[in-house]
Enzyme design. Structure first.
Site, PDB file in Angstrom:
ATOM      1  N   TRP A 110       0.634  -1.064  -0.105  1.00 41.55           N
ATOM      2  CA  TRP A 110      -0.050   0.108   0.081  1.00 41.55           C
ATOM      3  C   TRP A 110       0.842   1.252   0.112  1.00 41.55           C
ATOM      4  O   TRP A 110       0.323   2.546  -0.295  1.00 41.55           O
ATOM      5  CB  TRP A 110      -0.936  -0.297   1.216  1.00 41.55           C
ATOM      6  CG  TRP A 110      -0.198  -0.215   2.440  1.00 41.55           C
ATOM      7  CD1 TRP A 110       0.039  -1.786   3.108  1.00 41.55           C
ATOM      8  CD2 TRP A 110       0.759   0.523   3.502  1.00 41.55           C
ATOM      9  NE1 TRP A 110       0.493  -1.594   4.109  1.00 41.55           N
ATOM     10  CE2 TRP A 110       1.168  -0.193   4.429  1.00 41.55           C
ATOM     11  CE3 TRP A 110       1.108   1.609   3.273  1.00 41.55           C
ATOM     12  CZ2 TRP A 110       2.080  -0.001   5.264  1.00 41.55           C
ATOM     13  CZ3 TRP A 110       1.989   2.252   4.030  1.00 41.55           C
ATOM     14  CH2 TRP A 110       2.496   1.297   5.320  1.00 41.55           C
ATOM     15  N   PRO A 135      -3.360  -5.913  -6.096  1.00 49.28           N
ATOM     16  CA  PRO A 135      -2.891  -4.502  -5.297  1.00 49.28           C
ATOM     17  C   PRO A 135      -3.241  -4.874  -3.538  1.00 49.28           C
ATOM     18  O   PRO A 135      -4.142  -5.803  -3.405  1.00 49.28           O
ATOM     19  CB  PRO A 135      -3.757  -3.701  -5.734  1.00 49.28           C
ATOM     20  CG  PRO A 135      -4.784  -4.112  -6.295  1.00 49.28           C
ATOM     21  CD  PRO A 135      -4.682  -5.677  -6.707  1.00 49.28           C
ATOM     22  N   GLU A 207      11.021  -7.695  -3.750  1.00 49.78           N
ATOM     23  CA  GLU A 207      11.596  -6.277  -3.110  1.00 49.78           C
ATOM     24  C   GLU A 207      10.927  -6.287  -1.838  1.00 49.78           C
ATOM     25  O   GLU A 207       9.834  -6.150  -1.587  1.00 49.78           O
ATOM     26  CB  GLU A 207      11.076  -5.337  -3.971  1.00 49.78           C
ATOM     27  CG  GLU A 207      11.410  -5.180  -5.483  1.00 49.78           C
ATOM     28  CD  GLU A 207      13.019  -5.146  -5.739  1.00 49.78           C
ATOM     29  OE1 GLU A 207      13.551  -4.526  -4.744  1.00 49.78           O
ATOM     30  OE2 GLU A 207      13.495  -5.516  -6.808  1.00 49.78           O
ATOM     31  N   CYS A 241      10.184   1.626   1.747  1.00 50.49           N
ATOM     32  CA  CYS A 241      11.428   0.510   1.985  1.00 50.49           C
ATOM     33  C   CYS A 241      12.921   1.242   1.895  1.00 50.49           C
ATOM     34  O   CYS A 241      13.679   0.467   2.600  1.00 50.49           O
ATOM     35  CB  CYS A 241      11.268  -0.485   0.991  1.00 50.49           C
ATOM     36  SG  CYS A 241      11.287   0.236  -0.940  1.00 50.49           S
TER      37      CYS A 241
HETATM   38  P1  NAD Z   1       3.014  -7.287   3.785  1.00 58.84           P
HETATM   39  O1  NAD Z   1       4.079  -8.329   3.389  1.00 58.84           O
HETATM   40  O2  NAD Z   1       2.167  -7.410   4.875  1.00 58.84           O
HETATM   41  O3  NAD Z   1       2.103  -6.763   2.644  1.00 58.84           O
HETATM   42  C1  NAD Z   1       2.478  -6.804   1.185  1.00 58.84           C
HETATM   43  C2  NAD Z   1       1.606  -7.361   0.047  1.00 58.84           C
HETATM   44  O4  NAD Z   1       1.530  -8.546   0.446  1.00 58.84           O
HETATM   45  C3  NAD Z   1       0.194  -6.925   0.509  1.00 58.84           C
HETATM   46  O5  NAD Z   1      -0.432  -6.638  -0.883  1.00 58.84           O
HETATM   47  C4  NAD Z   1      -0.556  -8.231   0.911  1.00 58.84           C
HETATM   48  O6  NAD Z   1      -1.818  -8.216   0.775  1.00 58.84           O
HETATM   49  C5  NAD Z   1       0.311  -9.110   0.513  1.00 58.84           C
HETATM   50  N1  NAD Z   1       0.372 -10.330   1.492  1.00 58.84           N
HETATM   51  C6  NAD Z   1       0.331 -10.524   2.765  1.00 58.84           C
HETATM   52  N2  NAD Z   1       0.120 -11.727   3.072  1.00 58.84           N
HETATM   53  C7  NAD Z   1       0.311 -12.565   1.799  1.00 58.84           C
HETATM   54  C8  NAD Z   1       0.388 -13.822   1.712  1.00 58.84           C
HETATM   55  N3  NAD Z   1       0.519 -14.651   2.385  1.00 58.84           N
HETATM   56  N4  NAD Z   1       0.742 -14.173   0.094  1.00 58.84           N
HETATM   57  C9  NAD Z   1       0.500 -13.464  -0.573  1.00 58.84           C
HETATM   58  N5  NAD Z   1       0.217 -11.882  -0.468  1.00 58.84           N
HETATM   59  C10 NAD Z   1       0.634 -11.633   0.717  1.00 58.84           C
HETATM   60  O7  NAD Z   1       3.857  -5.819   3.815  1.00 58.84           O
HETATM   61  P2  NAD Z   1       3.181  -4.562   4.466  1.00 58.84           P
HETATM   62  O8  NAD Z   1       3.442  -4.073   5.913  1.00 58.84           O
HETATM   63  O9  NAD Z   1       1.762  -4.094   3.859  1.00 58.84           O
HETATM   64  O10 NAD Z   1       4.147  -3.574   3.318  1.00 58.84           O
HETATM   65  C11 NAD Z   1       5.263  -3.061   3.888  1.00 58.84           C
HETATM   66  C12 NAD Z   1       6.457  -3.722   3.684  1.00 58.84           C
HETATM   67  O11 NAD Z   1       6.663  -3.786   2.389  1.00 58.84           O
HETATM   68  C13 NAD Z   1       7.664  -3.285   4.328  1.00 58.84           C
HETATM   69  O12 NAD Z   1       8.756  -4.161   4.733  1.00 58.84           O
HETATM   70  C14 NAD Z   1       8.751  -2.631   3.113  1.00 58.84           C
HETATM   71  O13 NAD Z   1       9.989  -2.251   3.635  1.00 58.84           O
HETATM   72  C15 NAD Z   1       8.111  -3.552   2.246  1.00 58.84           C
HETATM   73  N6  NAD Z   1       8.241  -2.943   0.797  1.00 58.84           N
HETATM   74  C16 NAD Z   1       9.227  -3.142   0.125  1.00 58.84           C
HETATM   75  C17 NAD Z   1       9.611  -2.430  -1.146  1.00 58.84           C
HETATM   76  C18 NAD Z   1      10.832  -2.786  -1.929  1.00 58.84           C
HETATM   77  O14 NAD Z   1      11.063  -2.102  -3.098  1.00 58.84           O
HETATM   78  N7  NAD Z   1      11.823  -3.409  -1.399  1.00 58.84           N
HETATM   79  C19 NAD Z   1       9.005  -1.303  -1.546  1.00 58.84           C
HETATM   80  C20 NAD Z   1       7.766  -1.164  -0.816  1.00 58.84           C
HETATM   81  C21 NAD Z   1       7.481  -1.710   0.454  1.00 58.84           C
END
Ligand code: NAD
Length: 466
Positions: A110, A135, A207, A241
């Site tokens: 998000w 998304p 990522e 991130c």
């Molecule tokens: P998250 O891992 O909880 O969720 C990210 C996405 O994964 C969401 O769309 C969610 O619906 C999906 N998801 C959750 N559980 C899942 C599963 N079991 N199977 C498949 N999909 C699943 O992360 P968050 O807390 O919502 O987002 C923040 C994290 O994302 C932070 O750790 C941040 O560093 C990372 N991030 C990394 C980058 C990069 O380019 N390296 C960019 C943006 C965010």
């Protein structure tokens, strides 16, 4: 629902793969222009769903426009078949081609809900694939607007399907059906998703999280570094991130740096809404707000000192947490080594450049490092264990260098986005070797031994001259 989406994508992909790359890429040059032309509508939707300040929303929009322009301009060259040295000179003509993988699953978080889907989808499509996008559940509208703009730019219907509800709900239904998975999110979720891809032996790119260090080295200007630190730590309310959560300052610059960093942070204009002058907005959700607040409470209860911020601000918004600077942070605190993903940074004084580098690298993550200084920063840049190193800026200079790869070392990811790698990963390299005139075997009645001698002699000459 997912079954139908993937089947539809698979059918559409067959024709799409036959469209010349130049035509596919041209759609994204038009998309890039549309994104810039329709910016106020896009910024409004990003802000409505994420609550981020307008400048952070604009940075996201700009990233989308520039990255899609980049692939729109350069994809044909990157994907062009390449002549390779054949097995035998003259006799073997070899080319390497890049075939699309088929249907790409994309799961996005998000925090950058416009640019992350757009910039993962664009190279996948230009490479000749179809996409099914999940998304994040918090940001459905901006994903729909992104797709509407791609269609307006000329993308044929059926190549991208968006399934709402998020990866948590639909990920394990999607992964068994696609040919490649692009995941952006936390390291913990990345591991779950990677295991599912491994089960099927499908390619996977991720990522993930970061605990990114900034180093203020012996030949740095502490005043400039303190200005940059505000952007590096608090852009997008720290929900980024690549943003900075740990700062190591060599002792001789520490007081000067802290004086300016605290003053600059306290001068930030906090607020909500579309005013361009607001420097920081609220956190996206109650969940994210609690995570940040609880980490700060934990740190302070274990001896961390608040140098700036540290308060919840319900007078501004229910999920507002002030930009916060902490000192006296130790590894026993949750935010000592764990990602906060909010506007909170720990500052440490270190003896010298060597200690700054060692402590900066002392983490399981490896996404981005920011190093400040002259020659010392250039030397340090080669020693940092992170996918991007940003010299004299927090993260934007490396993230926006779209011709170069971006991604994580250690537990911050696998694979890269941006640049050649960000496009080629959505393809399967294939080698086509054409053998001419004679086969690779004894000629006529030639004995195997005579053949072996002849080949050894000829290749010996060839290896000398080539
Ligand atoms: P998250 O891992 O909880 O969720 C990210 C996405 O994964 C969401 O769309 C969610 O619906 C999906 N998801 C959750 N559980 C899942 C599963 N079991 N199977 C498949 N999909 C699943 O992360 P968050 O807390 O919502 O987002 C923040 C994290 O994302 C932070 O750790 C941040 O560093 C990372 N991030 C990394 C980058 C990069 O380019 N390296 C960019 C943006 C965010």
């Amino acid at each position: 629902m997912i079954n139908t989406a993937v089947a539809k994508a698979r059918a559409a992909q067959k024709n799409w793969a036959q469209v010349p790359v130049a035509e596919r890429a041209a759609i994204f040059r038009r998309f890039s222009k549309l994104v810039l032309a329709r910016q106020s509508e896009i910024l409004d939707v990003i802000q409505e769903e994420t609550k981020k300040n307008r400048l952070s929303a604009f940075e996201e929009l700009l990233d989308t426009a520039q990255l899609t322009h980049y692939y729109g301009r350069h994809a044909s060259k990157i994907l062009k078949p390449k002549k390779r040295r054949g097995a035998f000179p003259i006799l073997t003509k070899t080319v390497e081609v890049n075939r699309p993988v088929g249907v790409v699953g994309v799961i996005t978080p998000w925090n950058y809900p416009f640019t992350l889907p757009a910039t993962d989808i664009a190279p996948a499509l230009i490479a000749g694939n179809a996409v099914v996008l999940l998304p994040d559940e918090l940001t459905p509208k901006i994903a729909d607007l992104m797709l509407a703009l791609m269609l307006e730019a000329g993308l044929p219907e059926g190549l991208v399907t968006i399934i709402h509800g998020g990866g948590r709900a639909h990920g394990s239904e999607l992964i068994p059906l696609v040919d490649f998975l692009m995941f952006t999110g936390s390291t913990a979720t990345g591991r779950i998703v990677a295991a599912q891809c491994a089960e099927r032996l499908i390619p996977f790119s991720a990522e993930l999280g970061g605990k990114n260090p900034m180093l203020v080295l012996s030949d740095a200007d502490p005043v400039k570094a303190a200005e940059g630190a505000v952007r590096a730590c608090f852009a997008n309310s720290g929900q980024l991130c690549v943003s900075i959560e740990r700062i190591y300052v060599v002792a001789k610059h520490y007081d000067e740096f802290m004086k300016h960093f605290v003053a600059n942070t306290e001068a930030m204009k906090l607020g909500t809404g579309t005013d361009w002058d607001i420097n920081m907005g609220p956190l996206i959700s109650e969940k994210q707000f609690m995570r940040v607040r609880d980490q700060v409470i934990d740190a302070v209860s274990k001896g961390a000192k608040l140098e700036a911020g540290g308060r919840v601000r319900p007078d501004i918004a229910a999920t507002f947490f002030e930009p916060t600077i902490l000192t006296n942070v130790s590894d026993s605190m949750e935010l000592g080594r764990g990602e906060t993903f909010g506007p909170v940074v720990a500052v440490y004084s270190v003896a010298d450049d060597a200690e700054a580098i060692a402590r900066g690298n002392d983490t399981d993550y490896g996404l981005n490092s920011s190093v400040w200084g002259g020659a010392a920063a250039m030397r340090a840049s080669r020693q940092m264990e992170s996918g991007t190193v940003t010299v004299n800026e927090g993260f934007s200079a490396s993230f926006a260098s779209h011709d170069a790869p971006m991604g994580g070392m250690k537990t911050s990811g696998l694979g890269r986005r941006h640049g050649r790698q960000g496009l080629l990963k959505y393809t399967q390299p294939q080698t086509i070797a054409v053998q001419r005139l004679i086969g690779i075997a004894p000629i006529g009645k030639q004995s195997n031994e005579a053949f072996a001698k002849l080949v050894t002699r000829l290749l010996g000459i060839w290896n000398k001259i080539s």
